[in-house]
Scaffold this motif. Sequence first.
Motif, short mmCIF file in Angstrom:
data_model
loop_
_atom_site.label_atom_id
_atom_site.label_comp_id
_atom_site.label_asym_id
_atom_site.label_seq_id
_atom_site.Cartn_x
_atom_site.Cartn_y
_atom_site.Cartn_z
N ARG A 80 16.05 9.66 3.42
CA ARG A 80 14.76 9.87 2.76
C ARG A 80 14.20 11.25 3.09
NH1 ARG A 80 11.54 4.57 2.01
NH2 ARG A 80 13.09 3.49 0.75
N LYS A 81 13.59 11.84 2.07
CA LYS A 81 12.94 13.14 2.27
C LYS A 81 11.66 12.94 3.07
CE LYS A 81 14.58 15.04 -2.09
NZ LYS A 81 14.18 15.49 -3.42
N LYS A 82 11.26 14.00 3.74
CA LYS A 82 10.00 13.97 4.49
C LYS A 82 8.84 13.80 3.49
CE LYS A 82 7.50 16.86 7.86
NZ LYS A 82 6.45 15.97 8.00
N THR A 83 7.86 13.01 3.89
CA THR A 83 6.69 12.79 3.03
C THR A 83 5.92 14.09 2.87
OG1 THR A 83 6.54 10.52 3.83
CG2 THR A 83 4.58 11.43 2.75
N PRO A 84 5.65 14.53 1.64
CA PRO A 84 4.90 15.77 1.44
C PRO A 84 3.50 15.68 2.05
CG PRO A 84 5.78 14.96 -0.64
CD PRO A 84 6.02 13.89 0.38
N ALA B 4 3.21 0.97 9.45
CA ALA B 4 2.48 1.53 10.60
C ALA B 4 3.07 2.86 11.04
CB ALA B 4 2.50 0.54 11.76
N ASP B 5 4.38 3.01 10.90
CA ASP B 5 5.05 4.20 11.41
C ASP B 5 6.44 4.26 10.81
OD1 ASP B 5 5.54 6.45 12.96
OD2 ASP B 5 5.69 5.37 14.86
N LYS B 6 7.12 5.35 11.03
CA LYS B 6 8.50 5.48 10.56
C LYS B 6 9.45 4.63 11.41
CE LYS B 6 8.15 9.11 7.59
NZ LYS B 6 7.92 8.61 6.26
N LYS B 7 9.08 4.40 12.67
CA LYS B 7 9.93 3.62 13.57
C LYS B 7 9.61 2.14 13.43
CE LYS B 7 10.52 7.25 16.97
NZ LYS B 7 10.37 7.66 18.36
N GLY C 201 0.79 -1.23 0.00
CA GLY C 201 0.00 0.00 0.00
C GLY C 201 0.82 1.27 0.00
N ASN C 202 1.89 1.31 0.79
CA ASN C 202 2.72 2.50 0.84
C ASN C 202 3.41 2.75 -0.50
OD1 ASN C 202 2.47 1.90 3.86
ND2 ASN C 202 3.47 3.89 3.80
N SER C 203 4.01 1.70 -1.03
CA SER C 203 4.75 1.82 -2.27
C SER C 203 3.84 2.29 -3.42
CB SER C 203 5.38 0.48 -2.63
OG SER C 203 5.97 0.53 -3.90
N TYR D 62 3.42 10.47 -7.03
CA TYR D 62 4.47 11.11 -7.81
C TYR D 62 4.24 11.01 -9.31
CZ TYR D 62 7.03 12.24 -3.64
OH TYR D 62 7.41 12.78 -2.43
N ALA D 63 3.56 9.97 -9.76
CA ALA D 63 3.28 9.83 -11.19
C ALA D 63 2.41 10.96 -11.70
CB ALA D 63 2.60 8.49 -11.47
#
Length: 192
Positions: free
Chosen positions: A83-87, A66-69, A12-14, A21-22
């Motif tokens: 990695r850049k912060k998610t917009p 679930a989270d960044k951690k 789902g994230n990918s 971005y597309a």
Amino acid sequence: MTEKQKLLLIDGNSITFRGFYALFMQTERFVNHDGLHTSAVFSFKRMLDKILDDVNPDKILVAFDADKKTFRTEKYSDYKAGRKKTPEELSEQFPYVKELLDCYGIKHYELKNYEADDIIGTMSKEAEKHGYEITIVTGDRDLTQLATNQTTVALTVKGVTEIEYYTPNHLSEKLGISPSQITDLKGLAGDA
């Protein structure tokens, strides 16, 4: 003889990131009357409709981080540090992607301390033990290491509707390696 049950596992994230971005980078027209960006939701739906037609699965699960951690960040604090912060335009769409899945009656899952890949890897291996034919949909090339005679990794190539299907034979023809050698390739070539 009965056909094998088909399991569809979606990262789902990918797919949400890739869909965002597309379209977002091409145009900012994907904004509703309330100002909500909708490019990721729109792209996710397009991918979902295409893959449902292509695979015709019996069971489906969409996995999310679930989270960044995660257990990885506990072991190595710089994991994904580059990695850049998610917009915000993308972050605001994740609840709507999940709502879309609810409308389709598709289960989605996330697990604290784990990434979607971990859930997908575990589910694919368990499903193989039970005789399922598995298709994994992702934009993450790392998951090609899961390709087996029972598991095909459908990798988004361009946007979210152009898909390349990775099997052990396809990996051998394309890269000259087996799925178990993906980690070696990443270790030697590096991975941004």
